[in-house]
Write an enzyme that holds these catalytic residues in place. Structure first.
Site, PDB file in Angstrom:
ATOM      1  N   HIS A   1       0.845  -1.204   0.000  1.00 59.20           N
ATOM      2  CA  HIS A   1       0.000   0.000   0.000  1.00 59.20           C
ATOM      3  C   HIS A   1       0.870   1.240   0.000  1.00 59.20           C
ATOM      4  O   HIS A   1       1.921   1.288   0.620  1.00 59.20           O
ATOM      5  CB  HIS A   1      -0.957   0.011   1.185  1.00 59.20           C
ATOM      6  CG  HIS A   1      -0.304  -0.237   2.511  1.00 59.20           C
ATOM      7  ND1 HIS A   1       0.093  -1.505   2.916  1.00 59.20           N
ATOM      8  CD2 HIS A   1       0.040   0.589   3.505  1.00 59.20           C
ATOM      9  CE1 HIS A   1       0.633  -1.422   4.116  1.00 59.20           C
ATOM     10  NE2 HIS A   1       0.634  -0.165   4.502  1.00 59.20           N
TER      11      HIS A   1
ATOM     12  N   HIS B   1       0.901   5.177   1.061  1.00 61.56           N
ATOM     13  CA  HIS B   1       0.223   6.208   1.846  1.00 61.56           C
ATOM     14  C   HIS B   1       0.333   7.516   1.057  1.00 61.56           C
ATOM     15  O   HIS B   1       1.443   7.919   0.689  1.00 61.56           O
ATOM     16  CB  HIS B   1       0.928   6.436   3.187  1.00 61.56           C
ATOM     17  CG  HIS B   1       0.940   5.253   4.111  1.00 61.56           C
ATOM     18  ND1 HIS B   1       0.119   5.166   5.225  1.00 61.56           N
ATOM     19  CD2 HIS B   1       1.681   4.107   4.116  1.00 61.56           C
ATOM     20  CE1 HIS B   1       0.352   4.039   5.868  1.00 61.56           C
ATOM     21  NE2 HIS B   1       1.313   3.375   5.215  1.00 61.56           N
TER      22      HIS B   1
HETATM   23  P1  AMP Z   1       1.556   0.379   7.417  1.00 65.29           P
HETATM   24  O1  AMP Z   1       1.818   0.599   8.882  1.00 65.29           O
HETATM   25  O2  AMP Z   1       2.442   1.156   6.514  1.00 65.29           O
HETATM   26  O3  AMP Z   1       1.505  -1.100   7.101  1.00 65.29           O
HETATM   27  O4  AMP Z   1       0.106   0.976   7.160  1.00 65.29           O
HETATM   28  C1  AMP Z   1      -1.082   0.310   7.433  1.00 65.29           C
HETATM   29  C2  AMP Z   1      -2.124   1.363   7.525  1.00 65.29           C
HETATM   30  O5  AMP Z   1      -3.408   0.764   7.468  1.00 65.29           O
HETATM   31  C3  AMP Z   1      -2.083   2.189   8.824  1.00 65.29           C
HETATM   32  O6  AMP Z   1      -1.852   3.552   8.521  1.00 65.29           O
HETATM   33  C4  AMP Z   1      -3.460   1.953   9.430  1.00 65.29           C
HETATM   34  O7  AMP Z   1      -3.984   3.085  10.071  1.00 65.29           O
HETATM   35  C5  AMP Z   1      -4.281   1.561   8.224  1.00 65.29           C
HETATM   36  N1  AMP Z   1      -5.456   0.766   8.516  1.00 65.29           N
HETATM   37  C6  AMP Z   1      -5.555  -0.311   9.316  1.00 65.29           C
HETATM   38  N2  AMP Z   1      -6.809  -0.785   9.312  1.00 65.29           N
HETATM   39  C7  AMP Z   1      -7.523   0.009   8.480  1.00 65.29           C
HETATM   40  C8  AMP Z   1      -8.888   0.046   8.051  1.00 65.29           C
HETATM   41  N3  AMP Z   1      -9.785  -0.853   8.481  1.00 65.29           N
HETATM   42  N4  AMP Z   1      -9.280   1.036   7.208  1.00 65.29           N
HETATM   43  C9  AMP Z   1      -8.386   1.944   6.774  1.00 65.29           C
HETATM   44  N5  AMP Z   1      -7.092   1.964   7.131  1.00 65.29           N
HETATM   45  C10 AMP Z   1      -6.666   1.017   7.972  1.00 65.29           C
END
Ligand code: AMP
Length: 164
Positions: A150, A152
Site C-alpha cells: 500500500h 500512503h
Molecule cells: P503500514 O503501517 O504502513 O503497514 O500501514 C497500514 C495502515 O493501514 C495504517 O496507517 C493503518 O492506520 C491503516 N489501517 C488499518 N486498518 C484500516 C482500516 N480498516 N481502514 C483503513 N485503514 C486502515
C-alpha cells in the site's frame, strides 16, 4: 503589589509544570512508538501468509471503508488513523505476491506504475497536488503493519523532513 518572592514562586511553578508536561509527552510518544513496533512485529510474523489480508476484506467490502478512487486494478480509501488532513491508502486489488515492495518482481512493473499514477489522481481529487507525500513502509524496520502493498498519500498540512 506582588512581591519578588511571590513572582519567583509562580515562575518556578510554571517551569515545573512545563517540565512535567514535557516528560509526559516524552513518555506518551515512547509508548506509542513501542506499541507501533509491537504491532509491526506481530504483523511481520504472518507476512507471507496466503490468507486474505485486512485490505483484501476491504476490497471485498466485508470491511467498510471510505473509498476515494477505484478502477479495475487499484483501490484508494481513507486511512482509519490519519496522520494528516489527507491520508489515503492506495492498494492493488490483486496482491499477487506483493505483500510488500521488497517482494516486487519484474512482472509487477505495470501494477507498480498504476499504483503511483493512482496516487497522483488521489492527490488531484483531494486538492493537494501542490504538496503531498507518498510513503511505502517496507518490513519490520519501517513498521509495516499490513502485509498487502500500500502507498500512503499524505497532505493537507505542511509536512516535515525527516519523517520519524
Ligand atoms: P503500514 O503501517 O504502513 O503497514 O500501514 C497500514 C495502515 O493501514 C495504517 O496507517 C493503518 O492506520 C491503516 N489501517 C488499518 N486498518 C484500516 C482500516 N480498516 N481502514 C483503513 N485503514 C486502515
Amino acid at each position: 503589589m506582588i512581591s519578588t518572592s511571590v513572582r519567583a514562586g509562580v515562575c518556578i511553578r510554571n517551569m515545573a509544570g512545563l517540565a512535567s508536561f514535557s516528560l509526559l509527552r516524552f513518555l506518551f510518544q515512547t509508548r506509542v512508538a513501542n506499541n507501533e513496533e509491537a504491532v509491526a512485529k506481530a504483523a511481520a510474523a504472518n507476512a507471507d501468509s496466503e490468507a486474505p489480508t485486512l485490505f483484501d476484506k476491504i476490497i471485498a467490502k466485508e470491511i467498510p471503508s471510505s473509498i476515494v478512487y477505484e478502477d479495475e486494478s487499484v483501490l484508494a480509501f481513507r486511512d482509519i488513523n490519519p496522520q494528516a488532513p489527507v491520508h489515503v491508502l492506495v492498494i492493488p486489488k490483486f496482491r499477487d505476491g506483493l505483500s510488500q515492495l521488497g517482494k516486487a518482481e519484474e512482472r509487477h512493473e505495470k501494477i507498480l506504475g498504476q499504483l503511483l499514477y493512482a496516487a497522483k489522481i488521489v492527490a488531484e481529487k483531494e486538492g493537494i497536488l501542490e504538496g503531498f507525500r507518498v510513503v511505502i513502509n517496507n518490513g519490520l524496520g519501517a513498521c509495516q503493519s499490513v502485509y498487502h502493498l500500500h502507498l500512503h498519500v499524505l497532505g493537507g498540512r505542511q509536512l516535515k523532513w525527516p519523517p520519524g
